[in-house]
Design a protein around this motif. Structure first.
Motif, PDB file in Angstrom:
ATOM      1  N   UNK A   1      42.801  53.407  22.270  1.00 24.52           N
ATOM      2  CA  UNK A   1      42.547  53.254  23.833  1.00 24.52           C
ATOM      3  C   UNK A   1      43.860  53.217  24.651  1.00 24.52           C
ATOM      4  N   UNK A   2      43.801  53.727  25.895  1.00 24.57           N
ATOM      5  CA  UNK A   2      44.661  53.276  26.686  1.00 24.57           C
ATOM      6  C   UNK A   2      44.581  52.024  27.568  1.00 24.57           C
ATOM      7  N   UNK A   3      45.439  51.716  28.227  1.00 25.45           N
ATOM      8  CA  UNK A   3      45.318  50.302  29.251  1.00 25.45           C
ATOM      9  C   UNK A   3      44.839  50.653  30.408  1.00 25.45           C
ATOM     10  N   UNK A   4      43.965  51.860  30.612  1.00 23.06           N
ATOM     11  CA  UNK A   4      43.557  52.031  32.155  1.00 23.06           C
ATOM     12  C   UNK A   4      42.189  52.188  31.815  1.00 23.06           C
ATOM     13  N   UNK A   5      41.595  51.626  30.837  1.00 21.70           N
ATOM     14  CA  UNK A   5      40.188  51.766  30.569  1.00 21.70           C
ATOM     15  C   UNK A   5      39.751  53.019  29.910  1.00 21.70           C
ATOM     16  N   UNK A   6      40.623  54.013  29.572  1.00 22.99           N
ATOM     17  CA  UNK A   6      40.295  55.102  28.904  1.00 22.99           C
ATOM     18  C   UNK A   6      39.815  54.663  27.689  1.00 22.99           C
TER      19      UNK A   6
END
Length: 557
Positions: free
Chosen positions: A214-219
């Motif tokens: 996952x990414x750190x922008x809620x992706x």
């Protein structure tokens, strides 16, 4: 989630941060933070920033031995170029300004524009790009590349120590790039985050499953798998990091276990224990440990693992000075000061002052832009939902952040044609941030520059200029599932027209056809590119807003 209002969430949180911290000052217009205590003359100033929601990164790392200033964007949205430019000027003391930038399109674009502006003022600047996330690494090298995640705070610490000891701008940038090149991360979510004001999480994650990469922008991640024991999970996260770095037996690393916002310290320590054993079995030495929730994704349940290959200089800077490496409040070695002041309530962002004072109003432009602004504002929930399914869920919020600040009454009744486009452009550049803030701001700037008279030739020139600027800045082309998929066919339609009404009708139809084409594309640019095929079946919201723009023009004409 504790909120007063989703629209004031970031400003309210920054107010509390400044009130609880001795050496941080808030500059509300256009919105940035700096140390209260200025640097010694001739020193390199370090500026970082990015979307809010990752706290304590970045604002918590302002202090002696780390950052000089920070530009916070809205939640998961990059700061805008005006913020970065003004913050850079504010922290500059003659030694140059180093930007530490995470590899997201909006961050890269807005910091780059700011450095161009700094050049006009004779301020020397450079940057370090942090791109550590192996989940977004592509073997073919296509797309935006690895995202910048948890390694950012280690780059900030080491660059800060180099600047503190008096290194030149080139030397600080060089060591920062060496750290970034030798850093890799991988993250997992056990529960998604929920943005302020949102009624549902950023993605759906069934009970008993976890999201890897996952990414750190809620992706969402690159792979959804059944939950597994921590020992197996650490191996699944760490082996790709080792492979990407090409780590060999006998090499030394900083080993960083980072919480994503809703993970208990006991869980992080458990993960670190498994990581230490895994690395020991591989013959990789841990030179320094780092455990804590330093780079978060709001209230996401999960963690990331970062390894940084080190040498003697990097370790010396990581430790320096040995008695108290930094007084940045969030670095895990200092206590908070008590000589702080509670700021006034309020948001941030510049106010608009028209530069055009004597141009004639144009009823067509007034009707066109007023109806378009109203539609975009009214459609915020649907735009947010589209972006939640195709990206990171902040597109609708960014549209409101920009267009909610424009004076609709003045657009309808008093602004000239050029002033309307100037106002909308400035509001995007100064309030929205992110990729969309920069690109829509540049798009409308071309209309401001071109519409000396309102006719087919000038509208066509503005649209062509906007398309060229957007492709130059963002690198997107037709078929990449971006706003370009609507703009490019609309420009072609305008260029083939002989009459303004005919041209606008054809442009609107072509733009909508371009929107429909994005539904089954795999994104190659923007944050939707990080979720790959998961974004298929969803039209691109940026392209849709552009189609509405041309539709409003056709209807108004």
């Amino acid at each position: 989630m504790f909120v007063n209002s989703a629209t004031t969430f970031v400003a309210d949180a920054l107010r509390g941060l400044v009130a609880s911290t001795a050496d941080i000052a808030w500059h509300a217009d256009p919105g940035f933070l700096t140390r209260k205590e200025p640097l010694k003359s001739g020193r390199v100033a370090l500026l970082s920033g990015g979307g809010s929601g990752h706290e304590p990164m970045h604002a918590g790392f302002i202090g002696a031995g780390m950052l000089t200033g920070v530009c916070p964007g809205l939640v998961f949205t990059s700061p805008n170029a005006l913020q970065v430019h003004e913050a850079s000027r504010a922290v500059s003391v003659g030694g140059g300004v180093l930007h530490i930038v995470k590899n997201y399109t909006g961050d890269v674009m807005n910091f780059s524009i700011a450095r161009e502006l700094l050049h006009e003022y004779g301020i020397e600047s450079d940057h370090v790009l942090v791109d550590d996330d192996v989940a977004s690494e592509r073997a073919d090298g296509d797309g935006p590349g690895r995202r910048g995640t948890a390694a950012t705070v280690i780059v900030e610490k080491i660059c800060g120590a180099a600047a503190e000891r008096g290194d030149t701008l080139g030397a600080v940038a060089s060591v920062g790039r060496r750290v970034a090149e030798n850093s890799r991360s991988m993250a997992v979510a056990v529960s998604p985050c929920t943005l302020p004001g949102a009624s549902e999480p950023s993605f759906d994650l069934p009970e008993g499953e976890i999201e890897l990469g996952i990414g750190i922008h809620g992706e969402r991640g690159t792979e959804r798998v059944p939950a597994m024991p921590a020992q197996d999970l650490v191996a699944a996260l760490t082996q790709p990091v080792i492979d990407s770095l090409g780590l060999k037996r006998g090499e030394s690393v900083i080993a960083f276990v980072n919480g994503l916002g809703a993970t208990h310290p006991m869980e992080l320590q458990l993960l670190y224990g498994e990581l230490a054993e895994f690395l020991s079995d591989k013959g990789i030495l841990i030179a320094r440990p780092l455990v804590g929730s330093l780079v978060t994704a709001l209230n996401m349940g999960g963690a990331s693992i970062t390894l940084v290959r080190v040498d003697d200089e990097i370790l010396e800077l990581f430790d320096a000075p040995t008695d108290a490496p930094t007084d940045a409040p969030a670095w895990p070695n200092v206590s908070a000061g008590n000589d702080s002041i509670l700021p006034e309530r309020g948001g941030f962002g510049p106010s608009f002052s028209p530069t055009e004072t004597d141009s004639v109003r144009d009823e067509f432009i007034s009707a066109w832009m007023a109806s378009w602004v109203e539609r975009v504002l009214a459609e915020e929930p649907s735009l947010t939902d589209l972006d939640r399914r195709a990206g990171d869920g902040d597109f609708g919020t960014n549209m409101v952040a920009a267009l909610g600040q424009v004076d609709l009454a003045a657009i309808r009744d008093s602004y000239s044609a050029r002033t309307i486009f100037e106002a909308v452009s400035d509001s995007y550049l100064g309030n929205a941030g992110g990729t969309s803030g920069a690109l829509f701001g540049i798009w409308f700037r071309q209309f401001y520059n071109s519409l000396t008279t309102v006719d087919l030739a000038n509208i066509t020139a503005a649209a062509r200029g906007g398309l060229d600027k957007i492709t130059e800045l963002g690198g997107a082309r037709t078929g990449d599932k971006t706003m370009v998929d609507a703009i490019a066919p609309a420009v072609e339609a305008l260029e083939g027209a002989t009459d303004l009404g005919e041209g606008l009708r054809a442009a609107a139809a072509a733009a909508h056809e371009g929107v429909r084409s994005t539904e089954h594309l795999t994104a190659n640019r923007g944050r939707a590119s990080y979720v790959g095929d998961a974004a298929k079946g969803v039209v691109d919201p940026g392209a849709l807003v552009i189609a509405w723009f041309f539709e409003a023009a056709s209807d108004a004409h």
